[in-house]
Scaffold this motif. Structure first.
Motif, mmCIF file in Angstrom:
data_model
loop_
_atom_site.group_PDB
_atom_site.id
_atom_site.type_symbol
_atom_site.label_atom_id
_atom_site.label_comp_id
_atom_site.label_asym_id
_atom_site.label_seq_id
_atom_site.Cartn_x
_atom_site.Cartn_y
_atom_site.Cartn_z
ATOM 1 N N SER A 4 7.778 6.262 -5.137
ATOM 2 C CA SER A 4 6.960 5.559 -4.156
ATOM 3 C C SER A 4 7.706 4.349 -3.588
ATOM 4 C CB SER A 4 5.622 5.124 -4.772
ATOM 5 O OG SER A 4 5.819 4.314 -5.903
ATOM 6 N N CYS A 5 8.204 3.475 -4.427
ATOM 7 C CA CYS A 5 8.988 2.329 -3.977
ATOM 8 C C CYS A 5 9.785 1.816 -5.176
ATOM 9 C CB CYS A 5 8.103 1.240 -3.388
ATOM 10 S SG CYS A 5 6.723 0.743 -4.437
ATOM 11 N N ALA B 243 10.794 -0.564 -8.315
ATOM 12 C CA ALA B 243 9.957 -1.168 -9.356
ATOM 13 C C ALA B 243 10.817 -2.031 -10.268
ATOM 14 C CB ALA B 243 9.264 -0.076 -10.173
ATOM 15 N N THR C 273 5.383 -2.724 -9.574
ATOM 16 C CA THR C 273 5.990 -2.597 -8.253
ATOM 17 C C THR C 273 6.854 -3.811 -7.938
ATOM 18 O OG1 THR C 273 4.061 -1.343 -7.516
ATOM 19 C CG2 THR C 273 5.487 -2.229 -5.805
ATOM 20 N N PRO D 117 6.403 -3.955 -0.771
ATOM 21 C CA PRO D 117 7.462 -3.754 -1.767
ATOM 22 C C PRO D 117 8.853 -3.740 -1.122
ATOM 23 C CG PRO D 117 5.736 -2.074 -1.957
ATOM 24 C CD PRO D 117 5.510 -2.791 -0.674
ATOM 25 N N PRO E 142 3.216 1.982 -2.107
ATOM 26 C CA PRO E 142 3.026 1.998 -3.566
ATOM 27 C C PRO E 142 2.269 3.256 -3.986
ATOM 28 C CG PRO E 142 1.407 0.554 -2.563
ATOM 29 C CD PRO E 142 2.309 1.025 -1.447
ATOM 30 N N THR E 143 2.025 3.384 -5.261
ATOM 31 C CA THR E 143 1.295 4.551 -5.760
ATOM 32 C C THR E 143 -0.181 4.494 -5.354
ATOM 33 O OG1 THR E 143 0.795 3.429 -7.839
ATOM 34 C CG2 THR E 143 2.788 4.802 -7.774
ATOM 35 N N GLY F 221 -2.429 4.976 -1.687
ATOM 36 C CA GLY F 221 -1.012 4.754 -1.491
ATOM 37 C C GLY F 221 -0.343 6.027 -1.016
#
Length: 206
Positions: free
Chosen positions: A36-37, A39, A144, A153, A181-182, A198
């Motif tokens: 997702s992005c 972390a 995140t 993010p 994000p999630t 997300g």
């Protein structure tokens, strides 16, 4: 200065992931790509490393981390899931979802919602994250990568390197993995509830 380690996003080099896993066990705080992005992560049992992440993100003591797991067998150690929940989680993992579930007695207290006794867990699809978790052989404490006062993010690993150079120990360069994000699904009660939309599709909850 942080070490900047370039890892192939689809075929991550096991040798490099093994080096990162070893550093995580020794207390390193890392920035790493997910599905997702980017972390932040550290060893599950390292309170000092977790406090460093709290300081980076400007979290208060009540903000909860996510437990990033390799597969559903890890989830079962830390969260209570019935047959219906297990079937649904199996259909949605690995993927860009975070699930809030009822915690088991084995779940670390620092991960639990103080009053509700819930825990946030996820199983990422990213080959880099999966490879790192395999090398660790256990889940990783994570959140995140958003740096205050930002609201989005960090997506670019070069940006992460520039802004985190003196804050983390390792930045894994694994390509751009987006800004979303999630998707967060709270299933701590009888019925699942969408609490954040997300990257993961959860239209069935709307």
């Amino acid at each position: 200065m942080a070490d900047f380690i370039a890892v192939h996003p689809l075929n991550p080099q096991q040798r490099l992931l093994s080096q990162v896993a070893s550093r995580v066990r020794q207390g390193a705080v890392i920035a790493y790509p997910t599905d997702s992005c980017y972390a932040l992560g550290c060893h599950l049992g390292d309170k000092q490393a977790a406090d460093r992440i709290r300081n980076i993100r400007k979290f208060d003591r009540n903000h909860l981390f996510t437990l990033v797991c390799r597969d559903l067998s890890d989830i079962a150690n830390y969260a209570r899931v019935d047959n219906q929940q297990y079937r649904m989680l199996k259909s949605m993992t690995p993927g860009p979802f975070t699930f809030v579930l009822r915690a088991t007695p084995q779940a670390p207290r620092r991960l639990l919602h103080e009053k509700r006794k819930t825990i946030g867990l996820r199983v990422p699809e990213s080959p880099i994250a999966q490879g790192l978790l395999t090398e660790l052989g256990e889940p990783m404490l994570s959140c995140t990568l958003i740096l205050p006062p930002d609201t989005m993010p960090i997506s670019d690993p070069e940006d992460a390197r520039d802004r985190l150079d003196r804050l983390v120990d390792i930045v894994i360069e694994g390509g751009d993995c987006g800004y979303e994000p999630t998707t967060v699904i709270d299933w701590s009660e009888d019925e699942p509830r969408l609490t954040r939309q997300g990257r993961g599709e959860a239209t069935w909850l709307r």
